[in-house]
Scaffold this motif. Structure first.
Motif, PDB file in Angstrom:
ATOM      1  N   THR A 201     -14.976  17.867  -7.863  1.00  0.00           N
ATOM      2  CA  THR A 201     -14.464  16.782  -8.696  1.00  0.00           C
ATOM      3  C   THR A 201     -14.931  15.371  -8.030  1.00  0.00           C
ATOM      4  OG1 THR A 201     -12.437  18.115  -9.615  1.00  0.00           O
ATOM      5  CG2 THR A 201     -12.471  15.854  -9.758  1.00  0.00           C
ATOM      6  N   THR A 202     -14.848  15.440  -6.942  1.00  0.00           N
ATOM      7  CA  THR A 202     -15.300  14.030  -6.237  1.00  0.00           C
ATOM      8  C   THR A 202     -16.765  13.648  -6.461  1.00  0.00           C
ATOM      9  OG1 THR A 202     -16.052  14.983  -4.011  1.00  0.00           O
ATOM     10  CG2 THR A 202     -13.882  14.571  -4.439  1.00  0.00           C
ATOM     11  N   LEU A 203     -17.602  14.523  -7.063  1.00  0.00           N
ATOM     12  CA  LEU A 203     -18.995  14.338  -7.339  1.00  0.00           C
ATOM     13  C   LEU A 203     -18.981  13.552  -8.882  1.00  0.00           C
ATOM     14  CD1 LEU A 203     -20.621  17.481  -6.749  1.00  0.00           C
ATOM     15  CD2 LEU A 203     -20.398  15.535  -5.197  1.00  0.00           C
ATOM     16  N   PHE A 204     -17.934  13.114  -9.600  1.00  0.00           N
ATOM     17  CA  PHE A 204     -17.828  12.177 -10.725  1.00  0.00           C
ATOM     18  C   PHE A 204     -18.657  11.204 -10.387  1.00  0.00           C
ATOM     19  CE2 PHE A 204     -14.035  14.206 -12.740  1.00  0.00           C
ATOM     20  CZ  PHE A 204     -14.876  14.960 -13.835  1.00  0.00           C
ATOM     21  N   PRO A 205     -19.596  10.584 -10.979  1.00  0.00           N
ATOM     22  CA  PRO A 205     -20.404   9.264 -10.721  1.00  0.00           C
ATOM     23  C   PRO A 205     -19.428   8.158 -10.831  1.00  0.00           C
ATOM     24  CG  PRO A 205     -21.546  10.743 -12.284  1.00  0.00           C
ATOM     25  CD  PRO A 205     -20.509  11.353 -12.041  1.00  0.00           C
ATOM     26  N   GLY A 206     -19.350   7.295  -9.896  1.00  0.00           N
ATOM     27  CA  GLY A 206     -18.287   6.060 -10.255  1.00  0.00           C
ATOM     28  C   GLY A 206     -17.038   6.379  -9.227  1.00  0.00           C
ATOM     29  N   LEU A 207     -16.660   7.715  -8.753  1.00  0.00           N
ATOM     30  CA  LEU A 207     -15.516   8.024  -8.292  1.00  0.00           C
ATOM     31  C   LEU A 207     -15.060   7.243  -6.989  1.00  0.00           C
ATOM     32  CD1 LEU A 207     -13.267  10.971  -7.909  1.00  0.00           C
ATOM     33  CD2 LEU A 207     -13.822   9.853  -5.974  1.00  0.00           C
ATOM     34  N   GLU A 208     -16.454   7.119  -6.070  1.00  0.00           N
ATOM     35  CA  GLU A 208     -16.216   6.710  -4.901  1.00  0.00           C
ATOM     36  C   GLU A 208     -15.908   4.985  -4.973  1.00  0.00           C
ATOM     37  OE1 GLU A 208     -19.272   5.994  -0.762  1.00  0.00           O
ATOM     38  OE2 GLU A 208     -19.704   7.368  -2.557  1.00  0.00           O
ATOM     39  N   LYS A 209     -16.776   4.302  -5.939  1.00  0.00           N
ATOM     40  CA  LYS A 209     -16.575   2.812  -5.949  1.00  0.00           C
ATOM     41  C   LYS A 209     -15.128   2.435  -6.509  1.00  0.00           C
ATOM     42  CE  LYS A 209     -21.284   1.778  -7.170  1.00  0.00           C
ATOM     43  NZ  LYS A 209     -22.409   1.125  -7.798  1.00  0.00           N
ATOM     44  N   ARG A 210     -14.518   3.341  -7.396  1.00  0.00           N
ATOM     45  CA  ARG A 210     -13.372   3.104  -8.134  1.00  0.00           C
ATOM     46  C   ARG A 210     -12.239   3.262  -6.820  1.00  0.00           C
ATOM     47  NH1 ARG A 210     -10.887   4.168 -12.981  1.00  0.00           N
ATOM     48  NH2 ARG A 210      -8.725   3.760 -12.968  1.00  0.00           N
ATOM     49  N   LEU A 211     -12.318   4.342  -6.141  1.00  0.00           N
ATOM     50  CA  LEU A 211     -11.570   4.432  -5.278  1.00  0.00           C
ATOM     51  C   LEU A 211     -11.375   3.502  -4.044  1.00  0.00           C
ATOM     52  CD1 LEU A 211      -9.451   6.437  -3.827  1.00  0.00           C
ATOM     53  CD2 LEU A 211     -11.176   7.619  -2.629  1.00  0.00           C
ATOM     54  N   MET A 212     -12.597   3.092  -3.528  1.00  0.00           N
ATOM     55  CA  MET A 212     -12.883   1.675  -2.869  1.00  0.00           C
ATOM     56  C   MET A 212     -12.055   0.524  -3.385  1.00  0.00           C
ATOM     57  SD  MET A 212     -13.873   0.510  -0.125  1.00  0.00           S
ATOM     58  CE  MET A 212     -15.245   1.654   0.758  1.00  0.00           C
ATOM     59  N   LYS A 213     -12.355   0.293  -4.615  1.00  0.00           N
ATOM     60  CA  LYS A 213     -11.878  -0.892  -5.184  1.00  0.00           C
ATOM     61  C   LYS A 213     -10.363  -0.838  -5.184  1.00  0.00           C
ATOM     62  CE  LYS A 213     -10.909  -3.027  -9.824  1.00  0.00           C
ATOM     63  NZ  LYS A 213     -11.529  -2.944 -11.161  1.00  0.00           N
ATOM     64  N   GLU A 214      -9.616   0.427  -5.325  1.00  0.00           N
ATOM     65  CA  GLU A 214      -8.318   0.326  -5.636  1.00  0.00           C
ATOM     66  C   GLU A 214      -7.596   0.373  -4.117  1.00  0.00           C
ATOM     67  OE1 GLU A 214      -6.788   3.072  -8.288  1.00  0.00           O
ATOM     68  OE2 GLU A 214      -7.834   2.310 -10.023  1.00  0.00           O
ATOM     69  N   LEU A 215      -8.351   0.872  -3.068  1.00  0.00           N
ATOM     70  CA  LEU A 215      -7.744   1.163  -1.889  1.00  0.00           C
ATOM     71  C   LEU A 215      -7.548  -0.445  -1.140  1.00  0.00           C
ATOM     72  CD1 LEU A 215      -9.176   4.504  -0.693  1.00  0.00           C
ATOM     73  CD2 LEU A 215      -6.810   3.760  -0.983  1.00  0.00           C
ATOM     74  N   GLU A 216      -8.777  -1.135  -1.583  1.00  0.00           N
ATOM     75  CA  GLU A 216      -8.742  -2.533  -0.896  1.00  0.00           C
ATOM     76  C   GLU A 216      -7.385  -3.188  -1.299  1.00  0.00           C
ATOM     77  OE1 GLU A 216     -13.611  -3.103  -0.471  1.00  0.00           O
ATOM     78  OE2 GLU A 216     -12.745  -3.710  -2.350  1.00  0.00           O
ATOM     79  N   GLN A 217      -7.098  -2.957  -2.743  1.00  0.00           N
ATOM     80  CA  GLN A 217      -5.873  -3.651  -3.232  1.00  0.00           C
ATOM     81  C   GLN A 217      -4.795  -3.161  -2.577  1.00  0.00           C
ATOM     82  OE1 GLN A 217      -6.405  -2.785  -7.398  1.00  0.00           O
ATOM     83  NE2 GLN A 217      -8.149  -4.501  -7.716  1.00  0.00           N
ATOM     84  N   LEU A 218      -4.637  -1.875  -2.327  1.00  0.00           N
ATOM     85  CA  LEU A 218      -3.456  -1.456  -1.663  1.00  0.00           C
ATOM     86  C   LEU A 218      -3.132  -1.573  -0.230  1.00  0.00           C
ATOM     87  CD1 LEU A 218      -3.475   1.965  -3.719  1.00  0.00           C
ATOM     88  CD2 LEU A 218      -1.854   0.174  -4.330  1.00  0.00           C
ATOM     89  N   ALA A 219      -4.241  -1.443   0.364  1.00  0.00           N
ATOM     90  CA  ALA A 219      -4.152  -1.474   1.829  1.00  0.00           C
ATOM     91  C   ALA A 219      -4.029  -2.957   2.172  1.00  0.00           C
ATOM     92  CB  ALA A 219      -5.476  -0.995   2.414  1.00  0.00           C
ATOM     93  N   PHE A 220      -3.634  -3.305   3.672  1.00  0.00           N
ATOM     94  CA  PHE A 220      -3.429  -4.623   4.135  1.00  0.00           C
ATOM     95  C   PHE A 220      -4.695  -5.502   3.912  1.00  0.00           C
ATOM     96  CE2 PHE A 220       0.197  -2.147   6.546  1.00  0.00           C
ATOM     97  CZ  PHE A 220       1.244  -2.782   5.790  1.00  0.00           C
ATOM     98  N   ARG A 221      -4.454  -6.704   3.677  1.00  0.00           N
ATOM     99  CA  ARG A 221      -5.752  -7.534   3.683  1.00  0.00           C
ATOM    100  C   ARG A 221      -6.280  -7.458   4.950  1.00  0.00           C
ATOM    101  NH1 ARG A 221      -6.902 -12.105   0.462  1.00  0.00           N
ATOM    102  NH2 ARG A 221      -4.549 -12.083  -0.317  1.00  0.00           N
ATOM    103  N   GLY A 222      -7.814  -7.446   4.900  1.00  0.00           N
ATOM    104  CA  GLY A 222      -8.676  -7.201   6.035  1.00  0.00           C
ATOM    105  C   GLY A 222      -8.768  -5.776   6.598  1.00  0.00           C
ATOM    106  N   THR A 223      -8.311  -4.612   6.043  1.00  0.00           N
ATOM    107  CA  THR A 223      -8.292  -3.286   6.706  1.00  0.00           C
ATOM    108  C   THR A 223      -9.703  -2.856   6.429  1.00  0.00           C
ATOM    109  OG1 THR A 223      -5.887  -2.984   6.471  1.00  0.00           O
ATOM    110  CG2 THR A 223      -7.432  -1.287   6.615  1.00  0.00           C
ATOM    111  N   PRO A 224     -10.439  -2.675   7.305  1.00  0.00           N
ATOM    112  CA  PRO A 224     -11.728  -2.020   6.945  1.00  0.00           C
ATOM    113  C   PRO A 224     -11.543  -0.558   6.283  1.00  0.00           C
ATOM    114  CG  PRO A 224     -11.338  -1.891   9.273  1.00  0.00           C
ATOM    115  CD  PRO A 224     -10.232  -2.597   8.664  1.00  0.00           C
ATOM    116  N   ILE A 225     -12.135  -0.443   5.231  1.00  0.00           N
ATOM    117  CA  ILE A 225     -12.274   1.007   4.575  1.00  0.00           C
ATOM    118  C   ILE A 225     -13.733   1.607   4.490  1.00  0.00           C
ATOM    119  CG2 ILE A 225     -11.690   2.139   2.222  1.00  0.00           C
ATOM    120  CD1 ILE A 225      -9.502  -0.100   1.951  1.00  0.00           C
ATOM    121  N   LYS A 226     -13.629   2.962   4.753  1.00  0.00           N
ATOM    122  CA  LYS A 226     -15.048   3.364   4.775  1.00  0.00           C
ATOM    123  C   LYS A 226     -14.668   4.704   4.205  1.00  0.00           C
ATOM    124  CE  LYS A 226     -18.713   5.344   7.147  1.00  0.00           C
ATOM    125  NZ  LYS A 226     -19.529   5.686   8.560  1.00  0.00           N
TER     126      LYS A 226
END
Length: 281
Positions: A214-239
């Motif tokens: 299921t993680t092979l859906f095109p666009g899943l990685e970018k969407r997850l990154m976008k939302e995690l950046e909003q949920l994590a503390f400001r400045g937290t590096p996410i990979k």
């Protein structure tokens, strides 16, 4: 096989049984056909899918599938090979016990371990056309011709799909759309990390690995990154790391784990099964 970098064989989890009382040349002394051969001969066979939504529902056919894998695909004797299997997160207790029972009593495996891991037409449409929208609200504003896609059915008819192609995957991030009052993927990842010691939270955000088909859906990685950046503390590096062989990630992980010397103490042996029964699973 343990220690190898990828599976030797990948087959469809399906068995085919003759519709009529006639011998099938491909069967070779067995009154059933497995995997791709069964799908190829679907017109003359009753197709049974022993696994539904990750759970075993037809044990007789599941045993046939395992027997085929051991003897025909891998060419090994299960009585000489420890076996590790993965299971879905909500696998019922009785299914775990039945699996262990079959492995020890039917296939006489010397050791066994069951590890947890976090309809053909529909799957093909999902894999070929569905995607994750980065901004789902903007998808609704697109013209029909911008999102409309064609899919050719086996009988030659063509169906047209539009908004459904991103709405299928949207459930991963917004399960409330189906009336499921649980957090979506992004919130689950963030919440799991935030429950860990504060000393390692930063490292966990920087070491997120996607696995499973299921993680092979095109666009899943970018969407997850976008939302995690909003949920994590400001400045937290996410990979986020997404392997191109994501559908085999669980297999590869099992291959690595079972090759470690420290894993030997984790095996459930046949002696353990004889002493404690199915409760040892």
């Amino acid at each position: 096989m343990s220690g190898e970098t990828g599976p030797r064989h990948v087959i469809s989890s399906v068995t085919g049984h003759p519709k009529f009382n006639m011998a099938l040349p491909e069967a070779n002394r067995k009154n059933y056909t497995v995997g791709g051969k069964a799908l190829f001969k679907y017109g003359a066979l009753h197709l049974h899918y022993p696994i539904e939504r990750g759970l075993v529902t037809r044990w007789d056919d599941m045993e046939k599938l395992w027997k085929y894998l051991f003897e025909w695909e891998l060419g090994v004797k299960p009585c000489r090979q420890p076996v590790l299997m993965t299971e879905p997160s909500l696998n019922p207790r009785e299914t775990r016990e039945k699996t262990a029972k079959v492995m020890f009593e039917t296939f006489s495996v010397p050791a066994f371990y069951l590890s947890n891991h976090v309809v053909v037409l529909v799957d093909d449409i999902k894999e070929a056309l569905c995607y994750v929208a980065l901004e789902p609200e903007k998808e609704l504003c697109k013209k029909p011709e911008e999102v409309l896609r064609e899919y050719k059915l086996p009988d030659g008819n063509v169906i047209h799909l539009g908004d459904q192609l991103y709405q299928v995957a949207e459930i991963l991030f917004a399960p409330d759309q189906l009336g499921v009052h649980n957090p979506g993927l992004s919130k689950m990842v963030s919440s799991s990390i935030m429950k860990c010691d504060t000393d390692i939270q930063k490292n966990l955000f920087a070491e997120i690995v996607l696995s499973g088909g299921t993680t092979l859906f095109p666009g899943l990685e970018k969407r997850l990154m976008k939302e995690l950046e909003q949920l994590a503390f400001r400045g937290t590096p996410i990979k986020i790391t997404a392997s191109p062989d994501g559908c085999f990630s669980k297999w590869i992980g099992a291959s690595i784990v079972t090759s470690l010397s420290s894993f030997k103490q984790m095996w459930i042996t046949s002696a353990d099964f004889m002493e404690f029964g199915t409760y040892v699973a």
